[in-house]
Design an enzyme around this catalytic site. Structure first.
Site, mmCIF file in Angstrom:
data_model
loop_
_atom_site.group_PDB
_atom_site.id
_atom_site.type_symbol
_atom_site.label_atom_id
_atom_site.label_comp_id
_atom_site.label_asym_id
_atom_site.label_seq_id
_atom_site.Cartn_x
_atom_site.Cartn_y
_atom_site.Cartn_z
ATOM 1 C CE LYS A 27 -7.277 0.324 -1.563
ATOM 2 N NZ LYS A 27 -8.498 -0.471 -1.292
ATOM 3 C CG ASP A 85 -2.176 -0.797 1.025
ATOM 4 O OD1 ASP A 85 -2.458 -1.167 -0.130
ATOM 5 O OD2 ASP A 85 -2.875 -1.070 2.007
ATOM 6 C CG MET A 130 -8.487 6.640 6.365
ATOM 7 S SD MET A 130 -9.223 5.156 5.644
ATOM 8 C CE MET A 130 -10.198 4.548 7.037
#
Length: 267
Positions: free
Chosen positions: A61, A39, A174
């Protein structure tokens, strides 16, 4: 005679960023991997631990920048395993803390591929801890919430409002792009003076920490030019940070009998 390929997948948590926080079991998996799908949050120092000759595939991502959709990653894991053998799916933090690890495991199981799990240190606990901030502390709070700042639909999780109504520490992952909105939710519930913190790139040399309270944190984060990847921590435990008194000199420390206060911390 060629040795038959035995497909295998290992989901590995790389921790919050510091390569020394990788577990021994994670390191062993990287040394045994034929392919590593990694990642965006996995550091170069961690990738340097992969055995020479292994295939490295970036499937990172980030917000609004997806190299590969999750469905493609699921299929890539299976295809690489069937064609090369042992595939390590390397994720920042822990594979099962907003890591889509279960989806990848379930997809592999459809093809009868063995999947091993190597947990990693999640930033929700490790990053506050490295700042000297416990997510729980006797006399201050009795629980903590780990909440995503952005749901699948792009909205703020309703759990943020539920967390704000409790005495629990909220660790929001996030959520940097919605920091102002999150602070507004807390302020609307009478929590504008609650200590709050943002840590960007926690545990790495690029680490940046911003301390404040709900009502001024977003402004301070903007002034410090802090951004993703970062975590948001909201709760009275933030006042235990060794530098909190300098950041918020007018903060009234918790003073009820039996409470731990920021007065107990040497600065």
């Amino acid at each position: 005679m060629n040795t038959p390929i035995i497909p295998k997948i290992t989901l590995v948590g790389a921790g919050p960023g510091d390569p020394e926080l990788l577990t021994i079991k994670a390191w062993k998996a990287l040394q045994q991997a034929d392919v590593v799908l990694y990642d965006a949050l996995v550091s170069d120092d961690v990738l340097d631990m992969v055995r020479p000759g292994a295939i490295l595939v970036d499937v990172g991502k980030r917000a609004s920048k997806h190299t590969h959709p999750q469905e493609d990653i699921n299929w890539m894991l299976v295809e690489y395993a069937m064609n090369h053998g042992h595939v390590v799916r390397l994720k920042g933090g822990d594979p099962f803390v907003f890591g889509r690890g279960y989806e990848e495991m379930a997809h592999a199981a459809m093809f009868g591929i063995k999947v091993d799990i190597v947990p990693g240190l999640s930033s929700c606990i490790a990053v506050p801890g490295l700042q000297g901030v416990p997510v729980t502390c006797r006399g201050i709070n009795e629980s903590f919430w780990v909440v995503t700042g952005t749901t699948r639909s792009g909205s703020i999780s309703k759990d943020v409002e539920l967390a704000a109504q409790s005495s629990a520490t909220a660790v929001i992952l996030m959520g940097m792009r919605k920091l102002g909105d999150i602070m507004n939710i807390y302020a609307a519930l009478g929590k504008k003076d609650t200590p709050a913190m943002v840590v960007q790139n926690g545990s790495t040399p690029e680490e940046k920490v911003v301390l404040g309270r709900v009502y001024n944190l977003a402004e301070r984060v903007a002034m410090a030019d802090a951004s993703s990847p970062g975590i948001i921590v909201i709760g009275d435990v933030v006042a235990l940070h060794p530098q909190y008194k300098q950041a918020e000199p007018n903060y009234v420390a918790l003073s009820k009998k039996g409470k731990v206060t920021n007065e107990h911390i040497s600065v």
